[in-house]
Design a protein around this motif. Sequence first.
Motif, short mmCIF file in Angstrom:
data_model
loop_
_atom_site.label_atom_id
_atom_site.label_comp_id
_atom_site.label_asym_id
_atom_site.label_seq_id
_atom_site.Cartn_x
_atom_site.Cartn_y
_atom_site.Cartn_z
N GLY A 49 16.75 -7.09 10.55
CA GLY A 49 16.08 -6.67 11.77
C GLY A 49 15.84 -7.80 12.76
N TYR A 50 16.24 -9.02 12.37
CA TYR A 50 16.04 -10.21 13.21
C TYR A 50 17.36 -10.94 13.40
CZ TYR A 50 11.24 -9.61 11.43
OH TYR A 50 10.01 -9.11 11.06
N SER A 51 17.48 -11.59 14.56
CA SER A 51 18.62 -12.47 14.78
C SER A 51 18.12 -13.73 15.49
CB SER A 51 19.71 -11.79 15.61
OG SER A 51 19.23 -11.47 16.90
N VAL A 52 18.87 -14.81 15.32
CA VAL A 52 18.52 -16.08 15.95
C VAL A 52 19.76 -16.72 16.54
CG1 VAL A 52 16.50 -16.61 14.50
CG2 VAL A 52 18.80 -17.28 13.75
N SER A 53 19.53 -17.69 17.40
CA SER A 53 20.61 -18.51 17.94
C SER A 53 20.09 -19.93 18.09
CB SER A 53 21.09 -17.97 19.28
OG SER A 53 20.04 -17.98 20.24
N ARG A 54 20.99 -20.88 18.06
CA ARG A 54 20.60 -22.29 18.21
C ARG A 54 21.65 -22.97 19.10
NH1 ARG A 54 18.31 -26.37 14.76
NH2 ARG A 54 17.36 -27.84 16.23
N ALA A 55 21.50 -22.71 20.39
CA ALA A 55 22.47 -23.23 21.36
C ALA A 55 22.27 -24.72 21.61
CB ALA A 55 22.37 -22.46 22.67
N ASN A 56 21.05 -25.21 21.41
CA ASN A 56 20.76 -26.63 21.61
C ASN A 56 19.72 -27.08 20.60
OD1 ASN A 56 18.04 -26.19 22.78
ND2 ASN A 56 19.22 -25.21 24.42
N THR A 57 19.38 -28.36 20.62
CA THR A 57 18.45 -28.90 19.63
C THR A 57 17.04 -28.36 19.79
OG1 THR A 57 19.72 -30.94 19.43
CG2 THR A 57 17.42 -31.05 18.76
N ASP A 58 16.61 -28.13 21.03
CA ASP A 58 15.21 -27.87 21.30
C ASP A 58 14.76 -26.42 21.11
OD1 ASP A 58 15.17 -30.17 24.15
OD2 ASP A 58 15.20 -30.53 21.99
N ASP A 59 15.66 -25.48 21.31
CA ASP A 59 15.26 -24.07 21.37
C ASP A 59 15.79 -23.25 20.21
OD1 ASP A 59 16.01 -24.75 24.66
OD2 ASP A 59 13.98 -24.20 24.06
N PHE A 60 14.96 -22.34 19.73
CA PHE A 60 15.37 -21.51 18.59
C PHE A 60 14.72 -20.13 18.76
CE2 PHE A 60 17.36 -20.68 14.79
CZ PHE A 60 16.55 -20.51 13.68
N PRO A 61 15.26 -19.28 19.62
CA PRO A 61 14.67 -17.97 19.86
C PRO A 61 14.93 -16.99 18.72
CG PRO A 61 16.66 -18.24 21.17
CD PRO A 61 16.41 -19.56 20.50
N LEU A 62 13.96 -16.13 18.49
CA LEU A 62 14.06 -15.07 17.47
C LEU A 62 14.06 -13.73 18.19
CD1 LEU A 62 13.82 -14.29 14.36
CD2 LEU A 62 11.37 -14.03 14.84
N THR A 63 15.07 -12.91 17.92
CA THR A 63 15.18 -11.62 18.60
C THR A 63 15.04 -10.46 17.63
OG1 THR A 63 16.59 -12.52 20.35
CG2 THR A 63 16.69 -10.15 20.00
N LEU A 64 14.21 -9.49 18.03
CA LEU A 64 14.12 -8.23 17.34
C LEU A 64 14.88 -7.23 18.20
CD1 LEU A 64 11.46 -9.98 16.75
CD2 LEU A 64 10.44 -7.80 16.05
N ALA A 65 16.02 -6.76 17.72
CA ALA A 65 16.88 -5.92 18.54
C ALA A 65 16.25 -4.56 18.82
CB ALA A 65 18.23 -5.74 17.86
N SER A 66 15.57 -4.00 17.83
CA SER A 66 14.92 -2.70 17.98
C SER A 66 13.70 -2.72 17.07
CB SER A 66 15.88 -1.58 17.58
OG SER A 66 15.26 -0.31 17.69
#
Lengths: 112, 116
Positions: free
Chosen positions: A63-80
């Motif tokens: 139910g969760y996804s993440v991305s790590r495009a750079n060193t500083d940011d780590f967003p957590l997404t709940l799609a639904s």
Amino acid sequence: IAGITQAPTSQILAAGRRMTLRCTQDMRHNAMYWYRQDLGLGLRLIHYSNTAGTTGKGEVPDGYSVSRANTDDFPLTLASAVPSQTSVYFCASSADSYNEQFFGPGTRLTVL
Amino acid sequence: DQQVKQNSPSLSVQEGRISILNCDYTNSMFDYFLWYKKYPAEGPTFLISISSIKDKNEDGRFTVFLNKSAKHLSLHIVPSQPGDSAVYFCAASARWRGSTLGRLYFGRGTQLTVWP
């Protein structure tokens, strides 16, 4: 002041909506983590990233996804979002995966 | 299946006395152990750690003891102060071994209350 910031501080969300919890660190740490804390269950790892560009699944990733495009940011997404995702979410970081983790202040999420 | 267990959900201690918080683990690959302290509405804060090559580590009023044969560690706070009232989480990781290098496994926490 160096550390980890999380946004928002709290959020009430209708079930089925998409939500992204933000996490930013300025310590140039390689590793970052997302946990959820539920009463009586302690801290459970959702996803982690050992370095920018890589991510991995933790104990409760569904139910969760993440991305790590750079060193500083780590967003957590709940799609639904679903009500069982009501929890307090903590982001953490560490210099590398072998060091102690530093935690952000948390985001309290309520899904109705 | 919990690999790190804190069997006491709460502990109440008088100010000035010793607080002993206990933690057990099941995974023999764990070689690094940490204690975190958490106040309400804040994130957990790192308190003290111990490597499996040691059996004791001290930092001021806080001492962590590790008994590898029993797979048990404890946190001693002496003397306890009202400001120590918080939830304490035990955590463990396999820093150098295993497929989940560096991942922390947390116990469910113990609420410590220090009363005057």
